[in-house]
Write a protein that holds these residues in place. Structure first.
Motif, PDB file in Angstrom:
ATOM      1  N   ALA A   1      11.598  65.703  33.305  1.00 44.76           N
ATOM      2  CA  ALA A   1      10.702  64.521  33.216  1.00 44.76           C
ATOM      3  C   ALA A   1      10.318  64.483  31.615  1.00 44.76           C
ATOM      4  O   ALA A   1       9.521  63.452  31.133  1.00 44.76           O
ATOM      5  CB  ALA A   1       9.529  64.496  33.883  1.00 44.76           C
ATOM      6  N   THR A   2      10.820  65.119  30.650  1.00 45.02           N
ATOM      7  CA  THR A   2      10.720  65.080  29.131  1.00 45.02           C
ATOM      8  C   THR A   2      10.962  63.592  28.828  1.00 45.02           C
ATOM      9  O   THR A   2      12.104  63.301  28.775  1.00 45.02           O
ATOM     10  CB  THR A   2      11.253  66.157  28.645  1.00 45.02           C
ATOM     11  OG1 THR A   2      10.641  67.505  28.706  1.00 45.02           O
ATOM     12  CG2 THR A   2      10.677  65.871  27.088  1.00 45.02           C
ATOM     13  N   ARG A   3      10.194  62.979  27.846  1.00 45.69           N
ATOM     14  CA  ARG A   3      10.312  61.483  27.387  1.00 45.69           C
ATOM     15  C   ARG A   3       9.711  61.739  25.927  1.00 45.69           C
ATOM     16  O   ARG A   3       8.827  62.130  25.568  1.00 45.69           O
ATOM     17  CB  ARG A   3       9.874  60.574  28.293  1.00 45.69           C
ATOM     18  CG  ARG A   3      10.197  60.532  29.712  1.00 45.69           C
ATOM     19  CD  ARG A   3       9.504  59.443  30.361  1.00 45.69           C
ATOM     20  NE  ARG A   3      10.051  58.055  30.121  1.00 45.69           N
ATOM     21  CZ  ARG A   3      11.056  57.607  30.768  1.00 45.69           C
ATOM     22  NH1 ARG A   3      11.575  58.356  31.812  1.00 45.69           N
ATOM     23  NH2 ARG A   3      11.556  56.396  30.451  1.00 45.69           N
ATOM     24  N   LEU A   4      10.504  61.223  25.145  1.00 47.61           N
ATOM     25  CA  LEU A   4      10.354  60.995  23.548  1.00 47.61           C
ATOM     26  C   LEU A   4      10.375  59.624  23.110  1.00 47.61           C
ATOM     27  O   LEU A   4      11.497  58.976  23.422  1.00 47.61           O
ATOM     28  CB  LEU A   4      11.362  61.973  22.824  1.00 47.61           C
ATOM     29  CG  LEU A   4      11.150  63.432  22.971  1.00 47.61           C
ATOM     30  CD1 LEU A   4      12.402  64.022  21.987  1.00 47.61           C
ATOM     31  CD2 LEU A   4       9.895  64.051  22.800  1.00 47.61           C
ATOM     32  N   ARG A   5       9.126  58.941  22.635  1.00 51.51           N
ATOM     33  CA  ARG A   5       9.144  57.608  22.222  1.00 51.51           C
ATOM     34  C   ARG A   5       9.116  57.411  21.001  1.00 51.51           C
ATOM     35  O   ARG A   5       8.016  58.037  20.267  1.00 51.51           O
ATOM     36  CB  ARG A   5       7.823  56.860  23.120  1.00 51.51           C
ATOM     37  CG  ARG A   5       7.767  55.260  22.805  1.00 51.51           C
ATOM     38  CD  ARG A   5       6.783  54.702  23.547  1.00 51.51           C
ATOM     39  NE  ARG A   5       6.880  53.260  23.434  1.00 51.51           N
ATOM     40  CZ  ARG A   5       5.968  52.638  22.635  1.00 51.51           C
ATOM     41  NH1 ARG A   5       4.911  53.641  21.851  1.00 51.51           N
ATOM     42  NH2 ARG A   5       5.852  51.764  22.300  1.00 51.51           N
ATOM     43  N   MET A   6      10.206  56.942  20.021  1.00 54.87           N
ATOM     44  CA  MET A   6      10.070  56.737  18.656  1.00 54.87           C
ATOM     45  C   MET A   6       9.335  55.337  18.392  1.00 54.87           C
ATOM     46  O   MET A   6       9.648  54.254  19.081  1.00 54.87           O
ATOM     47  CB  MET A   6      11.342  56.786  18.246  1.00 54.87           C
ATOM     48  CG  MET A   6      12.408  57.988  18.378  1.00 54.87           C
ATOM     49  SD  MET A   6      13.867  57.791  18.217  1.00 54.87           S
ATOM     50  CE  MET A   6      13.913  57.202  16.236  1.00 54.87           C
ATOM     51  N   THR A   7       8.373  55.423  17.402  1.00 56.02           N
ATOM     52  CA  THR A   7       7.725  54.154  17.020  1.00 56.02           C
ATOM     53  C   THR A   7       7.607  54.390  15.496  1.00 56.02           C
ATOM     54  O   THR A   7       8.019  55.185  14.739  1.00 56.02           O
ATOM     55  CB  THR A   7       6.480  53.780  17.491  1.00 56.02           C
ATOM     56  OG1 THR A   7       5.805  55.006  17.357  1.00 56.02           O
ATOM     57  CG2 THR A   7       6.619  53.847  19.120  1.00 56.02           C
ATOM     58  N   ASP A   8       7.048  53.295  14.809  1.00 51.07           N
ATOM     59  CA  ASP A   8       6.653  53.305  13.336  1.00 51.07           C
ATOM     60  C   ASP A   8       7.711  53.440  12.623  1.00 51.07           C
ATOM     61  O   ASP A   8       7.944  54.500  11.495  1.00 51.07           O
ATOM     62  CB  ASP A   8       5.606  54.359  13.348  1.00 51.07           C
ATOM     63  CG  ASP A   8       4.710  54.294  12.023  1.00 51.07           C
ATOM     64  OD1 ASP A   8       4.854  53.222  11.455  1.00 51.07           O
ATOM     65  OD2 ASP A   8       4.038  55.078  11.539  1.00 51.07           O
ATOM     66  N   ALA A   9       9.010  52.697  12.583  1.00 51.13           N
ATOM     67  CA  ALA A   9      10.152  52.956  11.839  1.00 51.13           C
ATOM     68  C   ALA A   9      10.484  54.403  11.448  1.00 51.13           C
ATOM     69  O   ALA A   9      10.705  55.119  10.648  1.00 51.13           O
ATOM     70  CB  ALA A   9       9.993  52.405  10.362  1.00 51.13           C
ATOM     71  N   ALA A  10      10.775  55.201  12.842  1.00 48.01           N
ATOM     72  CA  ALA A  10      11.108  56.814  12.667  1.00 48.01           C
ATOM     73  C   ALA A  10      12.542  56.798  12.625  1.00 48.01           C
ATOM     74  O   ALA A  10      13.362  56.245  12.945  1.00 48.01           O
ATOM     75  CB  ALA A  10      10.469  57.108  14.064  1.00 48.01           C
ATOM     76  N   GLU A  11      12.876  58.316  12.375  1.00 47.06           N
ATOM     77  CA  GLU A  11      14.028  58.816  12.607  1.00 47.06           C
ATOM     78  C   GLU A  11      14.082  60.055  13.014  1.00 47.06           C
ATOM     79  O   GLU A  11      13.236  60.944  12.785  1.00 47.06           O
ATOM     80  CB  GLU A  11      14.699  59.324  11.087  1.00 47.06           C
ATOM     81  CG  GLU A  11      16.078  59.595  11.013  1.00 47.06           C
ATOM     82  CD  GLU A  11      16.672  59.538   9.517  1.00 47.06           C
ATOM     83  OE1 GLU A  11      17.275  60.717   9.403  1.00 47.06           O
ATOM     84  OE2 GLU A  11      16.901  58.458   9.095  1.00 47.06           O
ATOM     85  N   LEU A  12      15.004  60.234  13.932  1.00 47.00           N
ATOM     86  CA  LEU A  12      14.878  61.593  14.899  1.00 47.00           C
ATOM     87  C   LEU A  12      16.211  62.180  14.861  1.00 47.00           C
ATOM     88  O   LEU A  12      17.181  61.550  15.112  1.00 47.00           O
ATOM     89  CB  LEU A  12      14.408  61.152  16.239  1.00 47.00           C
ATOM     90  CG  LEU A  12      13.911  62.242  17.098  1.00 47.00           C
ATOM     91  CD1 LEU A  12      12.342  62.795  16.554  1.00 47.00           C
ATOM     92  CD2 LEU A  12      14.010  61.785  18.528  1.00 47.00           C
ATOM     93  N   ALA A  13      16.426  63.529  14.558  1.00 52.85           N
ATOM     94  CA  ALA A  13      17.600  64.256  14.664  1.00 52.85           C
ATOM     95  C   ALA A  13      17.321  65.218  15.838  1.00 52.85           C
ATOM     96  O   ALA A  13      16.451  65.957  16.107  1.00 52.85           O
ATOM     97  CB  ALA A  13      17.573  65.001  13.347  1.00 52.85           C
ATOM     98  N   LEU A  14      18.541  65.238  16.799  1.00 52.05           N
ATOM     99  CA  LEU A  14      18.619  66.047  18.001  1.00 52.05           C
ATOM    100  C   LEU A  14      19.260  67.192  17.606  1.00 52.05           C
ATOM    101  O   LEU A  14      20.528  67.287  17.687  1.00 52.05           O
ATOM    102  CB  LEU A  14      19.206  65.339  19.145  1.00 52.05           C
ATOM    103  CG  LEU A  14      18.350  64.286  19.651  1.00 52.05           C
ATOM    104  CD1 LEU A  14      19.157  63.538  20.876  1.00 52.05           C
ATOM    105  CD2 LEU A  14      16.986  64.462  20.211  1.00 52.05           C
ATOM    106  N   ASN A  15      18.592  68.175  16.884  1.00 51.67           N
ATOM    107  CA  ASN A  15      19.383  69.286  16.244  1.00 51.67           C
ATOM    108  C   ASN A  15      20.060  70.318  17.403  1.00 51.67           C
ATOM    109  O   ASN A  15      21.051  70.744  17.250  1.00 51.67           O
ATOM    110  CB  ASN A  15      18.515  70.154  15.530  1.00 51.67           C
ATOM    111  CG  ASN A  15      18.073  69.522  14.268  1.00 51.67           C
ATOM    112  OD1 ASN A  15      18.806  68.591  13.752  1.00 51.67           O
ATOM    113  ND2 ASN A  15      17.026  69.803  13.500  1.00 51.67           N
ATOM    114  N   GLN A  16      19.324  70.307  18.579  1.00 56.83           N
ATOM    115  CA  GLN A  16      19.630  71.468  19.822  1.00 56.83           C
ATOM    116  C   GLN A  16      19.101  70.645  21.034  1.00 56.83           C
ATOM    117  O   GLN A  16      18.021  70.409  21.151  1.00 56.83           O
ATOM    118  CB  GLN A  16      19.186  72.802  19.562  1.00 56.83           C
ATOM    119  CG  GLN A  16      19.808  73.653  20.495  1.00 56.83           C
ATOM    120  CD  GLN A  16      19.062  75.102  20.104  1.00 56.83           C
ATOM    121  OE1 GLN A  16      19.078  75.560  19.071  1.00 56.83           O
ATOM    122  NE2 GLN A  16      19.128  75.795  21.415  1.00 56.83           N
ATOM    123  N   ILE A  17      20.032  70.941  21.959  1.00 55.53           N
ATOM    124  CA  ILE A  17      19.694  70.398  23.244  1.00 55.53           C
ATOM    125  C   ILE A  17      19.835  71.173  24.462  1.00 55.53           C
ATOM    126  O   ILE A  17      18.850  71.546  25.314  1.00 55.53           O
ATOM    127  CB  ILE A  17      20.663  68.914  23.680  1.00 55.53           C
ATOM    128  CG1 ILE A  17      20.222  67.944  22.577  1.00 55.53           C
ATOM    129  CG2 ILE A  17      20.181  68.505  25.133  1.00 55.53           C
ATOM    130  CD1 ILE A  17      21.117  66.638  22.930  1.00 55.53           C
TER     131      ILE A  17
END
Length: 492
Positions: A154-170
């Motif tokens: 149920a993990t959820r990540l919400r990006m806001t505020d002109a964000a940049e997100l890198a998924l390095n490892q899943i």
């Protein structure tokens, strides 16, 4: 005799074969007996024809001589009906393995606004339902937001505020890098050996299950916990305060010049962190004399040196007095901040001549950027036949040290403060980065013995101011003042 002795064994082996009850050892033994005794092989073939099993031995077409070179064995009838089920199970297992390998470990949901996805050197469409892989980089523009969910939890990540997100490892533990912007996270319980790690430029947050807000700014990292606990660790430092445990209802800031500790949380935009500033580390510049005074500094003399500002032709104009004085205080930060001080005016030398603005005296802060200086001043005019009035009148941009450029503020209201020797007032300025080179400036002042007003006296923006803040100056013009209760705070 040996032949008679072995005969029952051969018959028993053949019968066991026909019933599908041979062990591996018995099968090997029967195979050798058939090679040794061609008549025995012919007898077995006759039995197989009787039972309609000849198709397993190529219908007997290859048997041209008494010698047998190969015998194939069939499973018993009671086992053969399981073969279709076993085949179906194998197909289902292969399909499941393929599905799990091909199904994305994370995906985008609830996308709004402009979003982009970078996978290696390729730019891909980013919309609701887009699958994400390790190594993907997701960027949201100003006004856009998106949620990322992970498969099987149920993990959820919400990006806001002109964000940049890198998924390095899943897989095998999740590692996500927030390069800039803001992230609101609802994190399901994570394995003890594989917590979720949220990295920024300044710190790493280790999460086992919680609800949090994380912001990556140029000047630091902000972490607020709404539920659970998390560990915030500064990067590239071995200091004693390099790690802090943050609990629900607390926040912490990892930034240069800020002690890492947990504080009671407030509204996110109001979670300021005090910068470590030593007033004794400052130095007087310009004209005048400054001395430490308790929790502040005091200017003990009004500057009276000649003016050395250049004329348009490059020569100096020494006919006007230069009554500026500065106390230079190193304050380094790359992002947003807030400045406060209580100011006690001492001696003033207001010029009452009508020409120019020489009848003003000023006091306030100066912000030193690599190529600009911004003056945040309170200007006081002594006007004939009118009560003395104080107002925040101008923001002064100085692109060069020897050229003064004023930017008037439209519709700046009077602050209704009487300022002069014997009075005290509080001055507050808030400076927020609104882009690479744009600053949002808000200021207010009020009598020191009154409550801070809710309204801002000044609310404006200025452009073309790049680079980090290097210093804050206490500035006076035609006045000698004391600056006390000074604080400098980082803002998210």
């Amino acid at each position: 005799m040996p032949e008679a002795t072995n005969q029952p064994d051969d018959a028993a082996l053949m019968q066991a074969y026909l019933e599908g009850a041979l062990t591996l050892e018995e099968a090997a033994r029967l195979h050798l007996r058939l090679l040794e005794k061609p008549p025995l092989a012919e007898a077995l073939l006759a039995e197989l024809r009787t039972d309609a099993m000849l198709r397993e031995i190529n219908a007997g077409a290859e048997i041209a001589s008494p010698k047998i070179t190969r015998v194939e064995f069939r499973l018993p009838l009671r086992v053969r009906w399981l073969l279709p089920l076993a085949g179906a199970a194998a197909v289902a297992l292969c399909a499941a393995i393929w599905f799990l390998n091909e199904r994305p470990a994370a995906r985008l949901v609830s996308v709004s606004g402009e979003l982009s996805l970078v996978r290696g050197a390729e730019a891909l469409p980013a919309r609701a339902g887009t699958g994400l892989r390790a190594g993907d980089v997701v960027r949201s523009q100003t006004g856009a937001d998106a949620e990322i969910v992970f498969r099987g939890e149920a993990t959820r990540l919400r990006m806001t505020d002109a964000a940049e997100l890198a998924l390095n490892q899943i897989a095998g533990g999740k590692s996500v890098e927030l390069r800039w912007g803001r992230l609101d996270a609802e994190v399901a319980p994570q394995p003890a050996k594989h917590p979720l790690q949220l990295a920024t430029r300044h710190a790493v947050t280790t999460v086992f299950g919680t609800r949090l807000t994380l912001a990556a700014r140029a000047n630091g990292t902000w972490l607020r916990l709404d539920r659970g606990t998390a560990q915030l660790r500064k990067i590239e430092t071995d200091a004693a305060d390099a790690v802090a445990t943050v609990a629900a209802g607390q926040f912490a800031v990892a930034a240069p010049g800020v002690a890492l500790a947990a504080h009671p949380a407030a509204a996110f935009e109001e979670m300021s962190a005090p910068l470590a500033v030593s007033l004794a580390a400052g130095m007087p510049t310009g004209f005048g004399e400054w001395l430490p005074a308790g929790d502040g500094v005091r200017q003990v003399e009004v500057a009276r040196a000649p003016d050395e500002r250049r004329r348009a032709d490059g020569t100096f104009d020494r006919s006007k007095p230069n009554l500026y004085s500065f106390y230079y205080l190193p304050v380094a930060t790359a992002g947003s901040f807030r400045l406060r001080a209580t100011i006690d005016p001492g001696e003033t030398t207001t010029d009452t001549r009508e020409e120019g603005d020489l009848n003003l005296w000023r006091v306030g802060f100066g912000l030193r950027y690599p190529e600009h200086e911004i003056g945040l001043h309170l200007a006081v005019r002594n006007e004939p036949d009118r009560p003395r009035r104080a107002w925040l009148r101008t923001l002064c941009l100085i692109p060069e040290w020897n050229r003064f450029v004023s930017v008037p503020l439209a519709n700046a209201p009077n602050a209704r403060v009487t300022a002069g020797p014997g009075s005290s007032f509080r001055l507050l300025w808030e400076v927020r980065r609104a882009g690479k080179s744009t600053l949002h400036l808000r200021g207010k002042l009020w009598p020191a013995d009154e409550t801070e007003p809710a309204e801002w006296t000044v609310d404006t923006t200025t452009d073309a101011v790049e680079g980090p803040l290097g210093a804050v100056t206490f500035e006076t013009f035609r006045a000698a003042c004391t600056f006390r209760d000074f604080t400098a705070e980082l803002l998210p």
